[in-house]
Design a protein around this motif. Structure first.
Motif, PDB file in Angstrom:
ATOM      1  N   GLY A 192       0.812  -1.210   0.000  1.00 24.27           N
ATOM      2  CA  GLY A 192       0.000   0.000   0.000  1.00 24.27           C
ATOM      3  C   GLY A 192       0.843   1.257   0.000  1.00 24.27           C
ATOM      4  O   GLY A 192       2.053   1.220   0.277  1.00 24.27           O
ATOM      5  N   ASP A 193       0.201   2.386  -0.317  1.00 24.73           N
ATOM      6  CA  ASP A 193       0.942   3.643  -0.357  1.00 24.73           C
ATOM      7  C   ASP A 193       1.137   4.234   1.031  1.00 24.73           C
ATOM      8  O   ASP A 193       1.858   5.208   1.214  1.00 24.73           O
ATOM      9  CB  ASP A 193       0.256   4.656  -1.275  1.00 24.73           C
ATOM     10  N   GLN A 194       0.473   3.651   2.049  1.00 33.02           N
ATOM     11  CA  GLN A 194       0.664   4.049   3.434  1.00 33.02           C
ATOM     12  C   GLN A 194       0.779   2.789   4.292  1.00 33.02           C
ATOM     13  O   GLN A 194       0.291   1.717   3.906  1.00 33.02           O
ATOM     14  CB  GLN A 194      -0.513   4.907   3.918  1.00 33.02           C
ATOM     15  N   PRO A 195       1.401   2.913   5.466  1.00 36.95           N
ATOM     16  CA  PRO A 195       1.553   1.719   6.319  1.00 36.95           C
ATOM     17  C   PRO A 195       0.201   1.158   6.732  1.00 36.95           C
ATOM     18  O   PRO A 195      -0.783   1.894   6.883  1.00 36.95           O
ATOM     19  CB  PRO A 195       2.319   2.269   7.529  1.00 36.95           C
ATOM     20  N   PRO A 196       0.126  -0.143   6.926  1.00 40.08           N
ATOM     21  CA  PRO A 196      -1.133  -0.765   7.366  1.00 40.08           C
ATOM     22  C   PRO A 196      -1.450  -0.360   8.815  1.00 40.08           C
ATOM     23  O   PRO A 196      -0.547  -0.119   9.625  1.00 40.08           O
ATOM     24  CB  PRO A 196      -0.853  -2.257   7.256  1.00 40.08           C
ATOM     25  N   THR A 197      -2.722  -0.287   9.116  1.00 41.70           N
ATOM     26  CA  THR A 197      -3.153   0.080  10.477  1.00 41.70           C
ATOM     27  C   THR A 197      -3.832  -1.070  11.195  1.00 41.70           C
ATOM     28  O   THR A 197      -4.138  -0.972  12.383  1.00 41.70           O
ATOM     29  CB  THR A 197      -4.116   1.282  10.418  1.00 41.70           C
ATOM     30  N   ASP A 198      -4.075  -2.160  10.494  1.00 38.71           N
ATOM     31  CA  ASP A 198      -4.761  -3.316  11.081  1.00 38.71           C
ATOM     32  C   ASP A 198      -3.882  -3.962  12.156  1.00 38.71           C
ATOM     33  O   ASP A 198      -2.724  -4.299  11.903  1.00 38.71           O
ATOM     34  CB  ASP A 198      -5.084  -4.317   9.971  1.00 38.71           C
ATOM     35  N   GLU A 199      -4.404  -4.141  13.339  1.00 41.06           N
ATOM     36  CA  GLU A 199      -3.674  -4.791  14.428  1.00 41.06           C
ATOM     37  C   GLU A 199      -4.509  -5.941  14.983  1.00 41.06           C
ATOM     38  O   GLU A 199      -4.913  -5.950  16.144  1.00 41.06           O
ATOM     39  CB  GLU A 199      -3.343  -3.773  15.521  1.00 41.06           C
ATOM     40  N   SER A 200      -4.781  -6.915  14.146  1.00 46.75           N
ATOM     41  CA  SER A 200      -5.633  -8.053  14.527  1.00 46.75           C
ATOM     42  C   SER A 200      -4.971  -8.886  15.609  1.00 46.75           C
ATOM     43  O   SER A 200      -3.735  -9.022  15.664  1.00 46.75           O
ATOM     44  CB  SER A 200      -5.913  -8.933  13.301  1.00 46.75           C
ATOM     45  N   GLU A 201      -5.806  -9.478  16.436  1.00 47.34           N
ATOM     46  CA  GLU A 201      -5.295 -10.349  17.493  1.00 47.34           C
ATOM     47  C   GLU A 201      -4.684 -11.607  16.885  1.00 47.34           C
ATOM     48  O   GLU A 201      -5.136 -12.113  15.860  1.00 47.34           O
ATOM     49  CB  GLU A 201      -6.436 -10.744  18.447  1.00 47.34           C
ATOM     50  N   GLY A 202      -3.673 -12.087  17.542  1.00 46.99           N
ATOM     51  CA  GLY A 202      -3.034 -13.313  17.074  1.00 46.99           C
ATOM     52  C   GLY A 202      -1.972 -13.078  16.014  1.00 46.99           C
ATOM     53  O   GLY A 202      -1.377 -14.031  15.520  1.00 46.99           O
ATOM     54  N   TRP A 203      -1.737 -11.808  15.681  1.00 49.71           N
ATOM     55  CA  TRP A 203      -0.724 -11.470  14.668  1.00 49.71           C
ATOM     56  C   TRP A 203       0.368 -10.622  15.311  1.00 49.71           C
ATOM     57  O   TRP A 203       0.103  -9.782  16.166  1.00 49.71           O
ATOM     58  CB  TRP A 203      -1.347 -10.696  13.508  1.00 49.71           C
ATOM     59  N   HIS A 204       1.578 -10.863  14.855  1.00 51.10           N
ATOM     60  CA  HIS A 204       2.692 -10.013  15.284  1.00 51.10           C
ATOM     61  C   HIS A 204       2.610  -8.673  14.566  1.00 51.10           C
ATOM     62  O   HIS A 204       1.825  -8.497  13.634  1.00 51.10           O
ATOM     63  CB  HIS A 204       4.027 -10.705  14.983  1.00 51.10           C
ATOM     64  N   GLU A 205       3.432  -7.714  14.974  1.00 54.01           N
ATOM     65  CA  GLU A 205       3.404  -6.382  14.367  1.00 54.01           C
ATOM     66  C   GLU A 205       3.880  -6.449  12.913  1.00 54.01           C
ATOM     67  O   GLU A 205       4.688  -7.296  12.540  1.00 54.01           O
ATOM     68  CB  GLU A 205       4.311  -5.426  15.150  1.00 54.01           C
ATOM     69  N   TRP A 206       3.348  -5.512  12.142  1.00 59.23           N
ATOM     70  CA  TRP A 206       3.771  -5.400  10.745  1.00 59.23           C
ATOM     71  C   TRP A 206       5.227  -4.932  10.691  1.00 59.23           C
ATOM     72  O   TRP A 206       5.635  -4.050  11.449  1.00 59.23           O
ATOM     73  CB  TRP A 206       2.911  -4.377   9.996  1.00 59.23           C
ATOM     74  N   GLU A 207       5.992  -5.505   9.763  1.00 60.29           N
ATOM     75  CA  GLU A 207       7.378  -5.062   9.533  1.00 60.29           C
ATOM     76  C   GLU A 207       7.544  -4.755   8.054  1.00 60.29           C
ATOM     77  O   GLU A 207       7.193  -5.573   7.195  1.00 60.29           O
ATOM     78  CB  GLU A 207       8.379  -6.149   9.949  1.00 60.29           C
ATOM     79  N   GLN A 208       8.069  -3.560   7.784  1.00 62.34           N
ATOM     80  CA  GLN A 208       8.227  -3.156   6.385  1.00 62.34           C
ATOM     81  C   GLN A 208       9.425  -3.856   5.750  1.00 62.34           C
ATOM     82  O   GLN A 208      10.431  -4.132   6.419  1.00 62.34           O
ATOM     83  CB  GLN A 208       8.406  -1.633   6.269  1.00 62.34           C
ATOM     84  N   ASP A 209       9.291  -4.152   4.476  1.00 62.19           N
ATOM     85  CA  ASP A 209      10.398  -4.737   3.710  1.00 62.19           C
ATOM     86  C   ASP A 209      11.629  -3.851   3.891  1.00 62.19           C
ATOM     87  O   ASP A 209      11.559  -2.632   3.724  1.00 62.19           O
ATOM     88  CB  ASP A 209      10.010  -4.810   2.224  1.00 62.19           C
ATOM     89  N   PRO A 210      12.761  -4.409   4.264  1.00 62.59           N
ATOM     90  CA  PRO A 210      13.949  -3.578   4.539  1.00 62.59           C
ATOM     91  C   PRO A 210      14.600  -2.996   3.290  1.00 62.59           C
ATOM     92  O   PRO A 210      15.403  -2.068   3.389  1.00 62.59           O
ATOM     93  CB  PRO A 210      14.903  -4.556   5.236  1.00 62.59           C
ATOM     94  N   ASP A 211      14.280  -3.533   2.113  1.00 57.47           N
ATOM     95  CA  ASP A 211      14.954  -3.102   0.893  1.00 57.47           C
ATOM     96  C   ASP A 211      14.408  -1.766   0.388  1.00 57.47           C
ATOM     97  O   ASP A 211      13.305  -1.338   0.735  1.00 57.47           O
ATOM     98  CB  ASP A 211      14.806  -4.153  -0.207  1.00 57.47           C
ATOM     99  N   THR A 212      15.210  -1.120  -0.451  1.00 58.15           N
ATOM    100  CA  THR A 212      14.787   0.104  -1.130  1.00 58.15           C
ATOM    101  C   THR A 212      14.660  -0.177  -2.621  1.00 58.15           C
ATOM    102  O   THR A 212      15.131  -1.207  -3.116  1.00 58.15           O
ATOM    103  CB  THR A 212      15.785   1.241  -0.902  1.00 58.15           C
ATOM    104  N   LEU A 213      14.054   0.753  -3.319  1.00 55.53           N
ATOM    105  CA  LEU A 213      13.845   0.592  -4.762  1.00 55.53           C
ATOM    106  C   LEU A 213      15.060   1.065  -5.554  1.00 55.53           C
ATOM    107  O   LEU A 213      15.752   2.013  -5.143  1.00 55.53           O
ATOM    108  CB  LEU A 213      12.616   1.377  -5.204  1.00 55.53           C
ATOM    109  N   ASP A 214      15.299   0.401  -6.649  1.00 53.60           N
ATOM    110  CA  ASP A 214      16.307   0.853  -7.611  1.00 53.60           C
ATOM    111  C   ASP A 214      16.093   2.334  -7.863  1.00 53.60           C
ATOM    112  O   ASP A 214      14.977   2.806  -8.079  1.00 53.60           O
ATOM    113  CB  ASP A 214      16.145   0.058  -8.913  1.00 53.60           C
TER     114      ASP A 214
END
Length: 886
Positions: A441-463
């Motif tokens: 998505g163009d913005q970070p996710p806001t969903d914090e459902s139970e039973g899931w760990h925190e969202w982690e952004q892909d560490p890579d950058t774009l060419d």
């Protein structure tokens, strides 16, 4: 000349800074998307903000500035949008080197500290680069300055990624990439350069076959032997056959694979494949569903599959591996003079090690784009826009190069393992059972459902080329609107006045060497997102090489020309004009200090013309009332008409050198050498003032500082800025009167020639009934350097032969005949020299046995001798028949 406003000498360093400040204050560079004028736009190729102004930058700044100033003069609303590039790989490498010198690294200080340090570094560098652009006279719209990491541009990058992902054009997969172990990142195909190296080529026994390789360290996991299906030598082996073979770390079971990628003529026509570390091998493995095993890690060392060699760097392991194979009797032969190309990262010069990695790619072959009523792939659209003439590449020969690259285009790996750049807009999380979920998505996710760990952004950058590919349109998005995420990407395009007014841009001017890096990718991304081409024309300039024609190189510091060393001594205008002298699209040019000197003289010539006209006109500068009276007036106006038309037409068609050549000769030859000199007999003050304004306007795109300095110093424009004035139609002229001055020129040139040749001074020109000479006697006398011009009934002397009028010089025939005799002697002597040199070169023993440089010198002497003889013959011809009697 007391009281003149223009000082005796033009010293650019005293004016250029203030003149540029005046332009910025006036707002003349600021475009208006709401203007009813025709729009013209250029997106400046953003230089790396950590760099300094190079001679290549100076060239593109000059060419683009000429285009945009010319557009303004033609009454267009012109936007030249400037910007700088975050230069991901280059900047990342600089910061990592700084950290290494401090005894730490990016992992120890953490991502946020690394980025903060990088932002501070590039911020300091950015202002330096922008100041250097101003020093070149770049008339860019600084109110619209963009940076490839601006928030608005970051949103465009993220929106494009998401759109491509949703359309199935961006995917994540295990594919082979160009891995740089030094920088620890992927490198695009276009950033890989090849360097020839002399090494060793080994032939090994592999079961019943012999295989050749220059890289035995990659062969530990080899268990497939591949041959061409039509190779008769191996017809007895069927696809899928297996056999046992002794190999590096013991016996292996190998499988025969038949594939047309194998060249039967190379080596034995048989090869084993290493799919993890070779592009061709990977493609063979993909076609046949073969296993792939990593042999070399991401630091350039061998993995445990290498057994006793595990952990060794390649250079250390290779000879030991060969030694072990030899001890097993598997080494057939070693060739010591094997020349082959090794792949290097152009940015850091690290050796490329192909690796299979889980990366993000753009699919260039998937047909998901509606283009002109067809469902097309990115590759097909890129072919279409050039083939169908939507985009014109100048020079045209580069279209063939463009199509060759597009036709062989592979899926584009867009992920990089560095921290500086646009971070990939993808997040991952896992639940307590280890199930992974992906969010794009163009913005970070806001969903914090139970039973899931925190969202982690892909560490890579774009060419870095992914963001640069959006440059022509992302820079035109309204930054304020880009903050409103209730608006879609299409909304942003429709509601941004700059995009609506200035896109597609008029022309992309850049170096031919980034046709693939950048130009092609802008076509790919822009057609996909906007449905428009990014530009209508692509003008490719060549490289500026050192004086010896070789590439400027840091290894030869004396070869590098720093524009900022040239400008203080010669002025920006002399540098600008030197760079466009002889420039042609797509062709490299050699730097020449003689060009700089010549153009400094040209600047001084125009300055002196302005001083002369200021002295003659005084305060009488009513240019509106100017009109021609004398033959010379009509002649110079006809020359101005032709020059202005040709210069304008040449600039419209990117013929910069031709336009400048016309301007140069009009000012130096027509205006200074002929009209100014002719005007000294009876000056037409108003016309002189008119001509100066016209010349300043014509010269302004080429030499903006000089022309604006003259305009502002004379204060003729009621506080107007020359950079904002438009070209006007030239005054009309009487063609018949203009031809009269052509005839006067013919007479004057012949007079000058005869006087110089005979060294006869204090000469009088006599003529019979000729109104042309009567009406222009003072002009002929002054320009012909004569004692007098006198009308008589008849007389004797040297007659002029190039004019239809009866006129002659009071030079006796004996003087002329003596000179003719002297020429005959010179002719005979020069012919003897030629005969002697030709005889020497006709001697086979001399040519065969004499040192090569001596023979070459003899050939050069012969060429020069023939040229000199040709000059003597032409002079004899011109002097024949000059004497006579009425």
């Amino acid at each position: 000349m007391d009281g003149m406003k223009l000082p005796k000498a033009y010293e650019p360093e005293q004016y250029e800074h203030d003149i540029y400040a005046l332009w910025e204050k006036s707002g003349v560079f600021t475009a208006d998307p709401h203007s009813r004028k025709e729009h013209f736009s250029i997106s400046m190729p953003p230089p790396n903000e950590t760099g300094t102004l190079s001679i290549g930058h100076a060239l593109f700044l000059t060419l683009q500035d000429i285009m945009v100033r010319h557009a303004r003069q033609k009454g267009k609303d012109a936007l030249w949008l400037p910007g700088t590039d975050h230069a991901a790989l280059a900047v990342n490498a600089i910061i990592e080197n700084q950290l290494a010198e401090e005894g730490t690294n990016k992992h120890e200080i953490g991502r946020e500290a690394f980025l903060e340090r990088t932002r501070n570094f590039v911020g300091d560098s950015r202002e330096t680069m922008l100041g250097q652009m101003r020093a070149m006279g770049a008339s860019a719209d600084w109110t619209r300055l963009r940076y490839t990491l601006d928030n608005a541009l970051n949103r465009c990058v993220n929106e494009t990624f998401v759109k491509m992902y949703n359309d199935g054009l961006i995917y994540r997969g295990h594919r082979i990439v160009n891995w740089d172990p030094n920088l620890e990142t992927n490198v695009s195909d276009d950033e890989v350069i090849y360097q020839e190296e002399q090494g060793r080529f080994y032939t090994f026994k592999y079961g019943p076959f012999q295989i050749g390789t220059a890289r035995p360290e990659t062969k530990f996991g080899d268990k497939y032997v591949v041959m061409h299906p039509d190779d008769a030598r191996y017809a007895q082996y069927k696809h899928g056959d297996t056999f046992e073979a002794e190999w590096i770390n013991g016996p292996v079971t190998a499988t025969v694979i038949k594939d047309e990628a194998v060249d039967p003529k190379f080596g034995t026509g048989v090869m084993t494949i290493t799919p993890w570390h070779d592009h061709t091998d990977f493609e063979i493995a993909e076609r046949h569903g073969l296993d792939k095993e990593q042999i070399i890690d991401f630091h350039g060392k061998l993995l445990p599959v290498a057994g006793e060699f595990a952990g060794m760097p390649i250079a250390e392991a290779r000879p030991k591996i060969v030694e072990k194979l030899a001890s097993k009797g598997l080494l057939v032969k070693t060739e010591g003079n094997y020349r082959h190309n090794i792949a290097l990262n152009e940015r850091g010069k690290g050796m490329i090690e192909p690796q299979i990695r889980l990366q993000w790619f753009v699919d260039v072959n998937k047909p998901v784009i509606d283009w002109k009523g067809k469902r097309c792939s990115l590759k097909e659209v890129m072919q279409s826009v050039v083939r169908d003439g939507d985009i014109r590449i100048i020079p045209g020969r580069f279209e063939k190069v463009y199509f060759h690259w597009i036709n062989n285009l592979r899926d584009w790996c867009i992920s990089r393992q560095i921290w500086w750049g646009h971070r990939i807009p993808v997040w991952y999380r896992t639940d307590t059972d280890g199930k992974e979920e992906t969010y794009v998505g163009d913005q970070p996710p806001t969903d914090e459902s139970e039973g899931w760990h925190e969202w982690e952004q892909d560490p890579d950058t774009l060419d870095t080329w992914f963001s640069s590919a959006l440059w022509t349109w992302s820079t035109l998005i309204d930054p304020g609107l880009a903050q409103d995420y209730s608006l879609s990407l299409n909304d942003l395009l429709e509601k941004s006045p700059d995009f609506q007014a200035y896109h597609p841009t008029s022309v992309m001017e850049t170096g031919w060497d980034i046709l693939f890096f950048w130009v092609a990718r802008m076509i790919l991304a822009t057609t996909y997102v906007t449905g428009q081409v990014p530009f209508k024309d692509v003008y490719l300039h060549g490289l500026v090489r050192a004086e010896d024609g070789k590439k400027m190189s840091k290894s030869r510091p004396e070869s590098i020309i720093n524009p900022l060393d040239v400008i203080p001594k010669y002025g920006a205008d002399a540098l600008r004009m030197a760079l466009i002298m002889g420039v042609t699209p797509g062709n490299d040019q050699s730097w020449g200090w003689d060009k700089i000197e010549a153009n400094r003289h040209f600047c001084n010539k125009l300055w002196n013309i302005a001083r002369y006209i200021e002295d003659i006109t005084g305060d009488k500068t009513d240019r509106e009332g100017a009109s021609p009276t004398a033959a010379a007036d009509n002649w110079i106006l006809s020359k101005l008409q032709r020059a202005q038309k040709k210069i304008s037409g040449d600039l419209d068609n990117y013929r910069f050198s031709e336009a400048y050549d016309t301007l140069y000769h009009f000012i130096w030859d027509d205006l200074a050498d002929w009209y100014i000199e002719a005007s000294k007999t009876e000056p037409n003050r108003q016309l002189l003032a008119y001509l100066l304004e016209a010349v300043l306007l014509l010269t302004h795109p080429f030499a903006p500082f000089l022309t604006e300095t003259i305009w502002q110093t004379l204060s003729w424009g009621n506080d107007s800025v020359l950079a904002g004035r438009e070209l006007r139609d030239t005054l009309g002229s009487d063609s018949r009167r203009a031809v009269e001055f052509d005839e006067l020129q013919t007479i004057i040139k012949e007079v000058r020639y005869i006087i110089k040749a005979l060294q006869a001074y204090g000469v009088t020109l006599y003529y019979t009934d000729a109104a042309l000479l009567s009406n222009n006697a003072e002009v002929v006398k002054r320009l012909g350097r004569l004692k007098a011009v006198t009308r008589v009934r008849d007389g004797t002397g040297l007659y002029l032969t190039n004019t239809r009028y009866s006129c002659w010089l009071d030079i006796d025939s004996d003087t002329a005949q003596a000179y003719a005799k002297e020429l005959a002697g010179k002719h005979s002597a020069q012919q003897s020299v030629i005969d002697r040199l030709e005889a020497r070169l006709a001697n086979e023993d001399y040519v065969k046995n004499a040192p090569g440089d001596i023979v070459d010198q003899t050939r050069k002497q012969l060429h020069e001798a023939k040229e000199l003889l040709g000059g003597i013959e032409q002079e004899r011809k011109r002097f024949s028949g000059l004497s006579g009697r009425v």
